[in-house]
Enzyme design. Sequence first.
Site, PDB file in Angstrom:
ATOM      1  N   SER A   1       0.711  -1.073  -0.060  1.00  0.00           N
ATOM      2  CA  SER A   1       0.322   0.004  -0.043  1.00  0.00           C
ATOM      3  C   SER A   1       0.754   1.245  -0.097  1.00  0.00           C
ATOM      4  O   SER A   1       2.123   1.299   0.187  1.00  0.00           O
ATOM      5  CB  SER A   1      -0.795   0.194   1.328  1.00  0.00           C
ATOM      6  OG  SER A   1      -0.107   0.401   2.312  1.00  0.00           O
ATOM      7  N   ASP A   2       0.462   2.404  -0.407  1.00  0.00           N
ATOM      8  CA  ASP A   2       0.951   3.678  -0.181  1.00  0.00           C
ATOM      9  C   ASP A   2       0.693   3.754   1.438  1.00  0.00           C
ATOM     10  O   ASP A   2      -0.041   3.246   1.859  1.00  0.00           O
ATOM     11  CB  ASP A   2       0.392   4.859  -1.045  1.00  0.00           C
ATOM     12  CG  ASP A   2       1.200   5.970  -1.141  1.00  0.00           C
ATOM     13  OD1 ASP A   2       2.191   6.054  -0.396  1.00  0.00           O
ATOM     14  OD2 ASP A   2       0.967   6.668  -2.034  1.00  0.00           O
ATOM     15  N   TRP A   3       1.584   4.783   1.855  1.00  0.00           N
ATOM     16  CA  TRP A   3       1.640   5.040   3.437  1.00  0.00           C
ATOM     17  C   TRP A   3       0.097   5.405   3.794  1.00  0.00           C
ATOM     18  O   TRP A   3      -0.284   6.596   3.560  1.00  0.00           O
ATOM     19  CB  TRP A   3       2.587   5.975   3.515  1.00  0.00           C
ATOM     20  CG  TRP A   3       3.962   5.399   3.798  1.00  0.00           C
ATOM     21  CD1 TRP A   3       4.770   5.580   5.147  1.00  0.00           C
ATOM     22  CD2 TRP A   3       4.605   4.191   3.278  1.00  0.00           C
ATOM     23  NE1 TRP A   3       5.837   4.668   5.152  1.00  0.00           N
ATOM     24  CE2 TRP A   3       5.731   3.744   3.922  1.00  0.00           C
ATOM     25  CE3 TRP A   3       4.354   3.585   2.046  1.00  0.00           C
ATOM     26  CZ2 TRP A   3       6.704   2.839   3.544  1.00  0.00           C
ATOM     27  CZ3 TRP A   3       5.284   2.580   1.709  1.00  0.00           C
ATOM     28  CH2 TRP A   3       6.457   2.127   2.502  1.00  0.00           C
TER      29      TRP A   3
END
Length: 849
Positions: free
Chosen positions: A226-228
């Site tokens: 995932s992106d952060w």
Amino acid sequence: MPIDFNVDRLLTELTLDEKLSLLAGQDWWHTAAIERLNIPSVRVSDGPNGIRGTRFFACVPSACFPNGTALASTFNEEILESAGELMALEAKHKGAKVILGPTANIQRGPLGGRGFESFSEDPYLSGVATAAVVNGIQKSNEIAATVKHFVCNDMEHERFSSNSIVSERALREIYLEPFRLAVKHAQPKLFMTSYNKLNGIHCSSSKKLLQDILRNDWNSGATVISDWFGITDIVDSIQNGLDIEFPGPTRYRKPEILKNLLMCKTETREGGQFSIEHIDARARKVLELVKYFVEAEQSTDFPTNEDDHNNTFETAQFLRRLGNETIVLLKNETKLLPLDKKDDIVVIGPNAKAKNSSGGGCAALNGYYTISPLEGIANVTQRKTGDIPYTKGCDNHKNLSNLIEQCTNDADPEKKGAEMNFYTQPREVRGKEKPFDSYIIDQSFITLFDYKHEKVDEKKRLFYCTIEGYFIPKEDGDFEFQCQVLGTALFYIDDKLVINNKDDQTAGNFGFGSGTAPKNNIVTLEKGRKYKIFVDYGSGVTSKLSQSIAAGALQIGVNKVIDAEAEIKKAAELASKHDKVILVIGLNGEIESEGYDRDNMQLPRRTNDLVTAVLKANPNTVIVNQSGTPVEFPWLQQATTLLQAYYGGNELGNSIADVVFGDANPSGKLSLSWPLKNEDNPAYLNFKTVMGRVLYGEDIYVGYRFYEKLQRQVAYPFGHGLSYTTFKFNELDVSGDDESLKVELSVANTGKVDGKEVVQVYVARTSPSAVPRPVKELKKFKKVALKAGESAKVELTLSVKDSCSYFDEFHNQWHLEAGKYQVLVGSSSDDIHLIGDFEVKESEFWLGL
């Protein structure tokens, strides 16, 4: 004896808790380790134009590369692959195994906050550039690349919740195509999902994207992260293919939650929402990634050093040469360029002294150094910066910085910067508490997002800081100070409170939208007097605004208040007294940044007035624009000489000066169409989230596809870029079979200096088609280096399927449509020199690579 890191065996030996722990990072930058089974942690690090390491705050200096649109403007696969190799070496010096880049998203329009970070408006150029960088990063099999953001993360407005409404054809032909080409030509080891929804489903939970397309259609073995803070769902993300949640500690994948959602081992499986098979599938992908590194290292003890030892002459030389190839000569009507190093010059402009090495957000990092354009000009002409006449001419800041950079301090008087001390208690009650952590900071943008210390509770993230230093003005006058904060801050000068950004806070864009709007105050100061600067700071949880996912951040700045009219007049008068002017203008990392989009395409503040006045005073003006994406040039007709320089990394000033004075012949080509004004761009009506959605109304007509279809004039077309020499294309021959197309031609350097030209190959359908088609589309390019008077044969091979197919929404497949086509060879999308014909004999439907 080689290490046997057997994924199948490890899966059987892992406990359920251990498997679940692998599905989320253990902190901001590391995957979870299972010491019992000798499964090591893997370190990841930002990003697309340099490797930061494991800290935002007080990070180890790094090599800063030119930004994404600059890299794509090289139109040079070989140098991009070499850039990837250097990125991999930088990663080793930061103890990182995974680089969180490159960024493969498409620029729908010029205002995207992270547009500078991506490569292009064109899916083929974006895909080839992505693949080249990935191949360089992964060449040694020791470092892995992460292609991001999958998919349609093309603007920042409401990016965590925005629903991108995209037709299937546009999705496949434009937005997914760079990612498909990256898999086809480079097989990146990781993919990162984007924050937004795509047609109603968050990308981090999309079965269509992660399972059906990435893993099934493209047969990718990539681990998906995932992106952060980019996960919004527990069950669907695990079922549908998202392997690792970042950052840790987990918010969504806590073992106690997942166990309750796991299907019971009964015939009815009542009460469960996913099975152990889903957990095993995700854990397997994590183990496969770890295996890749273990086999490369032949060890499970990965190096974790972080150093700046790659700050070498060789690194600097490569970054300088790379920067040379990114610069685009847009206009040279009077052959003013290249300048002679002995010319009587004056340097003007707010970007001349500024060190705009990168755009803002996660792409920004602490570079080894940054050479400003003024410093580069001094280096190349072998002068001292103080000996070169210079004036700023106007301001161009969005927010203020450059205060700490000018400060001195008592802790280390020989070192520029301020002393920053950390405490557990607020100033009013701390008494004689000694600081538990101390630094000399040298930057005014203080990023504490991931700050950790044993004295700070990881969940509460509550701490306090003081910042102390001395500021000595170089002239009398009014100075504007500014403070914006993720947390709280009181700003003092000589113990007098100047800015209170603690008791009355207004929400703003700072800290990715979790911080305050800036607060300002003007103070009259005396030249040469030593003023004490003091900031009393509280971390993010002390904020009066909504709580942030980050520990905190602070930005403080100063700027001498100027009379705009007087400064422009001063600049024009100075320009008139010298033979030639180098005028350096543009944007910066405050204007182009992750977290928000630009409001318009205009140059900031009074820049246009400055340019107009200088051109009137001295027509022999070389204008150098620094921006990651297009800006409006209302004075374009009056200017004779114009360079586009982007954000050039550590060596930006030297690279600019090399081109200006002819040590390097410009060979960059625009990776983006350059519209005359914002209203002309295809996404103008739809570049904002409205009631939760953003409509991709331009469909497949992005960039030059739009401008050509509507016959709309632009300032400069896609692929445009001039040289100090001239080239001629001849003898086109097109041949091939059902699978590949061979394009052969000769290219001659007809000028008097050595140079490089980019052969751009576009394909157009000339037979009637079942669907509307773009006028033509880029399908191949090659940069050719030729000495003065030299000619060479150039051969290019195109995939017929990739070059001629459209995506058929009815059949949900690519359609290679039989019929007649043209090959158009040119030096830009608008400058076609040679045309050849070919025919596809049989139609074909296909999926995959």
